[in-house]
Design an enzyme around this catalytic site. Structure first.
Site, short mmCIF file in Angstrom:
data_model
loop_
_atom_site.label_atom_id
_atom_site.label_comp_id
_atom_site.label_asym_id
_atom_site.label_seq_id
_atom_site.Cartn_x
_atom_site.Cartn_y
_atom_site.Cartn_z
N ILE A 94 4.92 -24.88 11.33
CA ILE A 94 4.64 -25.95 11.30
C ILE A 94 4.74 -26.89 10.55
O ILE A 94 3.44 -26.45 9.93
CB ILE A 94 3.84 -26.57 13.06
CG1 ILE A 94 4.55 -26.09 14.53
CG2 ILE A 94 3.61 -28.17 13.26
CD1 ILE A 94 3.56 -25.32 15.05
N LYS B 185 -8.84 -21.46 11.78
CA LYS B 185 -7.54 -22.37 11.83
C LYS B 185 -7.84 -23.70 12.08
O LYS B 185 -7.65 -24.91 11.37
CB LYS B 185 -6.60 -22.76 12.54
CG LYS B 185 -6.01 -21.05 12.24
CD LYS B 185 -4.69 -21.09 13.57
CE LYS B 185 -4.01 -19.53 12.92
NZ LYS B 185 -3.30 -18.64 14.58
N ARG C 156 1.10 -0.70 0.11
CA ARG C 156 -0.06 -0.26 -0.16
C ARG C 156 1.00 1.72 -0.06
O ARG C 156 0.42 2.52 -0.85
CB ARG C 156 -1.06 0.11 1.66
CG ARG C 156 -2.35 -0.20 1.20
CD ARG C 156 -2.80 -0.70 2.45
NE ARG C 156 -2.09 -0.82 3.69
CZ ARG C 156 -2.88 -1.22 4.89
NH1 ARG C 156 -3.45 -1.08 5.06
NH2 ARG C 156 -1.65 -1.41 5.94
N GLY D 26 5.07 -15.49 13.57
CA GLY D 26 6.27 -14.11 13.48
C GLY D 26 6.77 -14.88 11.72
O GLY D 26 6.24 -15.53 11.41
#
Ligand SMILES: NC(=O)c1ccc[n+]([C@@H]2O[C@H](COP(=O)([O-])OP(=O)(O)OC[C@H]3O[C@@H](n4cnc5c(N)ncnc54)[C@H](OP(=O)(O)O)[C@@H]3O)[C@@H](O)[C@H]2O)c1
Length: 442
Positions: free
Chosen positions: A145, A214, A56, A316
């Site tokens: 993971i 999820k 943006r 993260g």
């Protein structure tokens, strides 16, 4: 990764990658792509070239070559010299329109967008199928993971009966601190915010929306059926008190926000799936109980495989970028080989069970009058709803008398109705704590 060529040892033509979004995750995708250009090219069998980066506010992205930056994400995904689109903008729009346009014009897609997949996964999968391209989304659940590919590929020969996980790092940090220090929810949230674990508006994490998205993705993959976020029963951690955490500790448990997906076969043989996100007590001996800080872990039970656990950093920039790059390498290899990876598998088409029908167990802590007959009155409320009591314990005397009950497994609706009845009993002064119990026997 080379923006201008190189990076692969073969003579194959480069594969051109468009990156949509360059924030927490996208900036790490760029860093890792550039830092590992040679290796990635060698693993794929052709150089990967960054064709453009849509953002943006280009001025905030000084570390990306200026001629790659664009604010025209739509123009970028439709360019004929782009082969693969990585979407790390997040949210429903414009991500949905961009991904659909990318696939319609023949690009394979990698995304970390759990909200979009849980809301509109079916439309995205259909677009991928119609255009013969890949749609990979490993980073959308549990960050670094490896979990979705194991479910989709390694466990494709098994029957999964249950997936239970800690899939939100922010809430796990908060609950871990409440457990370790006796802090209130508010105090632990404040600490999580100060450390950058919680966003300024923590609603999506604290109220369980993130975990619910999820859970929907995990259930769909595990049980070969379609589940959307709206199917997921969702309760957040905002009402978990220090007293709940202390009650859990007293019975050798800890409190975790769990996403639980299970497949149940009814007496008549009809199968259904349940997907729920709520705080629950789990025994300290359970593998998920030791998952502290902001870590994620997912426990999978397969009929043949038995119990498996996946553990690591669920969020993260760099950990999530690792999963994005893994997908990028996979779709790039597929493209070079002229094949598609496994697409959506939703053939089972199972009914999604409402929470009321789902078998659960409750831990209930009641402040009661300490006089003869109280236990019998309380026990009757359970019996009225066909709920059997596993353990009962009285703590304190007189004004301070507390009854702590743990039930056997019963339909959640029967347990909820029992709690409603308990609230109306004269002998019950207050219901101090009600939490589901998971991970033990029935
Ligand atoms: N952060 C994590 O730890 C994590 C973990 C797992 C999955 N994810 C998922 O990864 C995705 C990205 O998350 P993030 O944390 O990296 O988000 P973020 O830091 O907010 O970055 C979003 C990026 O998208 C760009 N953007 C926003 N609207 C745009 C538009 N209309 N056109 C072009 N670019 C636009 C922003 O540009 P500007 O920079 O110019 O504003 C920014 O670079 C989300 O789906 C999220 O759920 C994140």
């Amino acid at each position: 990764m080379s923006e201008r060529g190189g990076g692969g040892r073969s003579g194959a033509a480069p594969l051109r990658v468009a990156l949509l979004g360059c924030g927490v995750v996208g900036s790490q995708v760029v860093r890792l792509l550039r830092g590992q250009a040679g290796d990635l090219g060698a693993r794929v069998g052709a150089p990967l070239q960054l064709a453009g980066v849509a953002v943006r506010r280009p001025r905030r992205h000084q570390d990306v070559p200026a001629d790659l930056l664009t604010t025209d994400a739509h123009g970028l995904v439709e360019r004929s010299d782009v082969d693969i689109v990585i979407e790390v903008i997040g949210g429903l729009e414009p991500a949905r329109t961009l991904l659909l346009a990318a696939m319609k014009t023949g690009k394979s897609v990698v995304t970390a967008n759990k909200a979009l997949l849980a809301e509109d996964g079916a439309a995205l999968h259909a677009a991928a199928r119609e255009s013969g391209v890949d749609l990979y989304y490993e980073a959308s659940v549990a960050g670094a993971i490896p979990l979705l590919r194991p479910l989709r590929e390694s466990l494709a020969g098994d029957r999964i009966s249950r997936v239970m996980g800690i899939v939100n790092g922010t809430t796990n940090y908060i609950l871990s601190r409440m457990d370790e220090t006796g802090a209130s929810f508010g105090e632990a949230l404040e600490e999580a915010t100060a450390l950058g674990y919680a966003e300024a508006d923590p609603t999506s994490d604290v109220d369980g929306f993130d975990a619910a998205a999820k859970g929907a993705i995990l259930a769909g993959l595990a049980f070969h059926t379609r589940v959307t976020a709206s199917h997921v029963h969702r309760e957040g951690i905002g009402e978990v008190t220090a007293a709940d955490v202390a009650s859990a500790r007293a019975i050798g448990c800890t409190v975790k926000l769990l996403a639980i997906c299970d497949r149940v076969v009814a007496a008549g043989g009809a199968e259904s799936v349940g997907v729920r996100v709520h705080p629950a007590m789990i025994p300290r001996s359970h593998p998920l109980a030791g998952v502290g800080d902001a870590f994620n872990a997912v426990f999978v039970e397969g009929e043949a495989a038995g119990q498996l656990m996946f553990y690591g950093r669920g969020a993260g920039g760099a950990p999530t970028a690792s999963a994005v790059l893994g997908d990028l390498v996979a779709v790039a290899r597929n493209r070079l080989a002229g094949v598609r990876g496994a697409g959506e598998s939703a053939y089972a088409d199972l009914r999604v069970r409402p929470i009321g029908e789902t078998p659960t167990r409750y831990h209930i802590s009641l402040d009661v009058a300490d006089r003869p007959g109280v236990l019998a009155t309380v026990a009757l409320a359970f019996a009225d709803h066909g709920v059997s009591i596993s353990t009962v314990r009285q703590e304190g005397r007189g004004e301070d008398a507390t009854l702590v009950l743990v039930t056997h497994t019963a339909p959640d609706a029967a347990l909820a109705a029992t709690v409603d009845d308990l609230r109306r009993l004269d002998v019950v002064r207050e219901i101090a704590s009600v939490l589901r119990v998971e991970g033990g026997g029935g």
